[in-house]
Design a protein around this motif. Structure first.
Motif, PDB file in Angstrom:
ATOM      1  N   SER A 118      -6.713   0.989 -13.204  1.00 26.89           N
ATOM      2  CA  SER A 118      -5.729   2.022 -13.518  1.00 26.89           C
ATOM      3  C   SER A 118      -5.104   1.757 -14.882  1.00 26.89           C
ATOM      4  N   ALA A 119      -4.509   2.801 -15.435  1.00 29.73           N
ATOM      5  CA  ALA A 119      -3.857   2.671 -16.735  1.00 29.73           C
ATOM      6  C   ALA A 119      -2.574   1.845 -16.616  1.00 29.73           C
ATOM      7  N   GLN A 120      -1.880   1.976 -15.510  1.00 28.00           N
ATOM      8  CA  GLN A 120      -0.629   1.249 -15.241  1.00 28.00           C
ATOM      9  C   GLN A 120      -0.777   0.505 -13.912  1.00 28.00           C
ATOM     10  N   PRO A 121      -0.035  -0.562 -13.726  1.00 28.16           N
ATOM     11  CA  PRO A 121      -0.079  -1.255 -12.427  1.00 28.16           C
ATOM     12  C   PRO A 121       0.300  -0.298 -11.298  1.00 28.16           C
ATOM     13  N   LEU A 122      -0.392  -0.412 -10.168  1.00 27.34           N
ATOM     14  CA  LEU A 122      -0.144   0.474  -9.039  1.00 27.34           C
ATOM     15  C   LEU A 122       1.046  -0.019  -8.217  1.00 27.34           C
ATOM     16  N   SER A 123       1.825   0.925  -7.728  1.00 28.85           N
ATOM     17  CA  SER A 123       2.921   0.573  -6.823  1.00 28.85           C
ATOM     18  C   SER A 123       2.331   0.311  -5.442  1.00 28.85           C
TER      19      SER A 123
END
Length: 182
Positions: A118-123
């Motif tokens: 993913s582009a950002q860390p996943l919650s």
């Protein structure tokens, strides 16, 4: 690669069947076999070991060398597998045997490894949502391996053995560019 798989499959299947049989009395037998195969595979991947394996040493010498390097990492059954593979001049396929063995374990445990980039860390909520969706799609338990890649811009790429779901902005832009060029 398919030739290696063809050669490795019978060894992996035999080791897996034996590990499952042992699991009746030792619940950690499959994990122990995974660790043994993983260690032995790493040993034969070494460049110096690759040269030794392709040399004209006898099968017994090769088996003894690999077993002595592995030391206590191999139990008597793991040593027997190494000896058998050395007799058949198949020690170089140990990494493929490990891969096949892990496939049998995943199938037996009804789990699938899913890689999510993913582009950002996943919650945690996003992880749970992906796990739920993939378990439904694959009809088995899912083990999620998450990583980030800032070049994706936004979104995520989900991969498993059978397919890829590219929900990244980069992937969408690439598909749009392909459509516009038609």
């Amino acid at each position: 690669m398919s030739e290696l798989t063809t050669i490795a499959r019978p060894y992996a299947k035999a080791a897996f069947d034996f590990a499952v049989e042992q699991a009746a009395t030792d619940k950690s037998a499959v994990e122990k076999w995974t660790e043994m195969l993983n260690f032995a595979a790493e040993v034969v991947k070494d460049d110096a070991m690759k040269e030794l394996l392709t040399s004209s040493l006898s099968a017994n010498k090769l088996a003894d060398t690999v077993i002595s390097i592995c030391g206590e990492q191999l139990n008597q059954y793991g040593q027997n597998l190494i000896r058998l593979m050395a007799e058949n001049k198949r020690l170089t396929v140990l990494p493929a045997v490990l891969s096949e063995f892990q496939s049998y374990v995943e199938e037996h445990q009804a789990t699938a490894e899913v890689d999510v980039v993913s582009a950002q860390p996943l919650s945690e909520a996003q992880r749970k949502k992906i796990i739920t969706a993939m378990e439904k799609r694959l009809a088995r338990k899912v083990k999620l391996n998450c990583s980030t890649d800032s070049t994706l811009i936004a979104g995520a790429i989900i991969r498993t053995d059978d397919f890829v779901i590219d929900g990244s902005s980069r992937g969408q832009l690439n598909r749009l560019a392909s459509e516009l060029q038609l």
